[in-house]
Design a protein around this motif. Sequence first.
Motif, PDB file in Angstrom:
ATOM      1  N   PRO A  22      72.126  71.573  48.260  1.00 25.09           N
ATOM      2  CA  PRO A  22      71.324  71.911  49.448  1.00 25.09           C
ATOM      3  C   PRO A  22      70.849  73.364  49.478  1.00 25.09           C
ATOM      4  O   PRO A  22      70.125  73.760  50.382  1.00 25.09           O
ATOM      5  N   PHE A  23      71.243  74.153  48.466  1.00 24.07           N
ATOM      6  CA  PHE A  23      70.984  75.586  48.523  1.00 24.07           C
ATOM      7  C   PHE A  23      69.794  75.974  47.653  1.00 24.07           C
ATOM      8  O   PHE A  23      69.769  75.660  46.455  1.00 24.07           O
ATOM      9  N   PRO A  24      68.799  76.665  48.220  1.00 25.75           N
ATOM     10  CA  PRO A  24      67.668  77.130  47.412  1.00 25.75           C
ATOM     11  C   PRO A  24      68.113  78.216  46.431  1.00 25.75           C
ATOM     12  O   PRO A  24      68.953  79.059  46.767  1.00 25.75           O
ATOM     13  N   LEU A  25      67.569  78.186  45.228  1.00 25.16           N
ATOM     14  CA  LEU A  25      67.910  79.179  44.217  1.00 25.16           C
ATOM     15  C   LEU A  25      66.995  80.394  44.324  1.00 25.16           C
ATOM     16  O   LEU A  25      65.832  80.270  44.739  1.00 25.16           O
ATOM     17  N   PRO A  26      67.492  81.580  43.949  1.00 29.77           N
ATOM     18  CA  PRO A  26      66.685  82.812  44.059  1.00 29.77           C
ATOM     19  C   PRO A  26      65.677  82.927  42.908  1.00 29.77           C
ATOM     20  O   PRO A  26      65.764  83.824  42.074  1.00 29.77           O
ATOM     21  N   THR A  27      64.728  82.016  42.874  1.00 27.94           N
ATOM     22  CA  THR A  27      63.793  81.985  41.745  1.00 27.94           C
ATOM     23  C   THR A  27      62.863  83.195  41.722  1.00 27.94           C
ATOM     24  O   THR A  27      62.390  83.589  40.654  1.00 27.94           O
ATOM     25  N   ARG A  28      62.596  83.774  42.894  1.00 33.68           N
ATOM     26  CA  ARG A  28      61.720  84.940  42.912  1.00 33.68           C
ATOM     27  C   ARG A  28      62.342  86.091  42.114  1.00 33.68           C
ATOM     28  O   ARG A  28      61.662  86.736  41.315  1.00 33.68           O
ATOM     29  N   LEU A  29      63.623  86.318  42.307  1.00 36.51           N
ATOM     30  CA  LEU A  29      64.311  87.366  41.559  1.00 36.51           C
ATOM     31  C   LEU A  29      64.334  87.042  40.077  1.00 36.51           C
ATOM     32  O   LEU A  29      64.153  87.925  39.223  1.00 36.51           O
ATOM     33  N   ALA A  30      64.547  85.772  39.756  1.00 36.14           N
ATOM     34  CA  ALA A  30      64.562  85.365  38.353  1.00 36.14           C
ATOM     35  C   ALA A  30      63.176  85.540  37.729  1.00 36.14           C
ATOM     36  O   ALA A  30      63.053  85.946  36.570  1.00 36.14           O
ATOM     37  N   GLY A  31      62.136  85.247  38.507  1.00 38.48           N
ATOM     38  CA  GLY A  31      60.776  85.443  38.015  1.00 38.48           C
ATOM     39  C   GLY A  31      60.483  86.901  37.724  1.00 38.48           C
ATOM     40  O   GLY A  31      59.841  87.238  36.721  1.00 38.48           O
ATOM     41  N   ARG A  32      60.955  87.778  38.612  1.00 33.41           N
ATOM     42  CA  ARG A  32      60.779  89.218  38.375  1.00 33.41           C
ATOM     43  C   ARG A  32      61.467  89.643  37.086  1.00 33.41           C
ATOM     44  O   ARG A  32      60.937  90.451  36.314  1.00 33.41           O
ATOM     45  N   ALA A  33      62.659  89.089  36.843  1.00 33.35           N
ATOM     46  CA  ALA A  33      63.392  89.433  35.627  1.00 33.35           C
ATOM     47  C   ALA A  33      62.644  88.948  34.388  1.00 33.35           C
ATOM     48  O   ALA A  33      62.582  89.649  33.370  1.00 33.35           O
ATOM     49  N   ALA A  34      62.059  87.759  34.463  1.00 28.06           N
ATOM     50  CA  ALA A  34      61.303  87.229  33.328  1.00 28.06           C
ATOM     51  C   ALA A  34      60.096  88.105  33.029  1.00 28.06           C
ATOM     52  O   ALA A  34      59.796  88.405  31.861  1.00 28.06           O
ATOM     53  N   LEU A  35      59.394  88.533  34.076  1.00 30.07           N
ATOM     54  CA  LEU A  35      58.234  89.403  33.873  1.00 30.07           C
ATOM     55  C   LEU A  35      58.660  90.764  33.344  1.00 30.07           C
ATOM     56  O   LEU A  35      57.952  91.364  32.515  1.00 30.07           O
ATOM     57  N   ALA A  36      59.812  91.256  33.789  1.00 33.38           N
ATOM     58  CA  ALA A  36      60.311  92.536  33.292  1.00 33.38           C
ATOM     59  C   ALA A  36      60.616  92.457  31.802  1.00 33.38           C
ATOM     60  O   ALA A  36      60.367  93.409  31.050  1.00 33.38           O
ATOM     61  N   ALA A  37      61.148  91.323  31.357  1.00 32.25           N
ATOM     62  CA  ALA A  37      61.443  91.147  29.932  1.00 32.25           C
ATOM     63  C   ALA A  37      60.158  91.158  29.109  1.00 32.25           C
ATOM     64  O   ALA A  37      60.097  91.764  28.030  1.00 32.25           O
ATOM     65  N   VAL A  38      59.114  90.511  29.633  1.00 35.11           N
ATOM     66  CA  VAL A  38      57.828  90.520  28.937  1.00 35.11           C
ATOM     67  C   VAL A  38      57.274  91.940  28.877  1.00 35.11           C
ATOM     68  O   VAL A  38      56.758  92.389  27.846  1.00 35.11           O
TER      69      VAL A  38
END
Length: 307
Positions: A261-277
């Motif tokens: 039932p809990f939403p995952l913090p995908t926005r933070l994960a997306g920021r991390a993915a873009l930072a890696a790129v």
Amino acid sequence: MDLLAPLRTRLRLTFAGQAEGVPAWEQALENGGDAGYFAPDSAVWTVHGGMTPIAAGIRALLVQALHPGALAGVAEHSSYRADPLARLAGTIRWIFTVTYGDTAAARAACDYVRRRHRSVTGTYTDAAGAERPYSASDPALSEWVHLAFMDAFLRSYEIFRGPVPQGADAYVSEWAVAGELMGVVDPPRTEAALRARLQEYDDAGLLCGGARVVEVVRFLREPPLDPMLLPGYKVLFAAVADTLPDRYRELLGLERTRLGPFPLPTRLAGRAALAAVGAALGKVGPSEQAARRRLARLGVLPAKDVP
């Protein structure tokens, strides 16, 4: 030892079509006789710089697919399934040429796309089930594509970076030039006008989901990328999907990413993915570097501002 070299190689192959060096079209942005439509301190350079355009590309394709006329043109007149990277490369070339090129290069890029659109015609089934003709040169379809791109780039910057320093209105007003170059009649020039124009399409019943949209979503969720890039892409796709308006997610058949039932913090994960790129590719891309060299040659920028 450069630990990011394998990632850098695969990213360059994906975005530029070559593992080493800079594509000739990007190098050519150094040429030209004027400063172009947008200055280095413009909102357009801010929003189109960095890594958020990668997220914007995913968001734009999802939103564009909600108009069945626009989707029919892509599905029936492009090779996105067989060669998705070629279409991606073409879109990147157009956006960065208009952003960083001189005015002649920007106009030429738009003229080229508009010529290609002349043969993109056919019929589609609208949201009410009626068959209608479409043409990629239709001002209404051109406007929808422009609105989707503009909204995607603006929102992706805001979501993954923060407020646009020059203001959202500045970006919408400046990028309206690109819309006009592509034949859009009276594109919006404020954020409020952009929101209103997008809402008008939905209020008029012009947007819908359906089997063809499901197919596009399935393809964008797991495209044929290099296996090294696919995990990061999936993280970014989830972040983009989760930050779409509820109405768009409903039409696309997308649900928020959850663990039970809990939403995952995908926005933070997306920021991390873009930072890696960004760590792999560098903060300033070759298109901007070429434009800065042109501006320095023209005396618009001091040499110290050229990477």
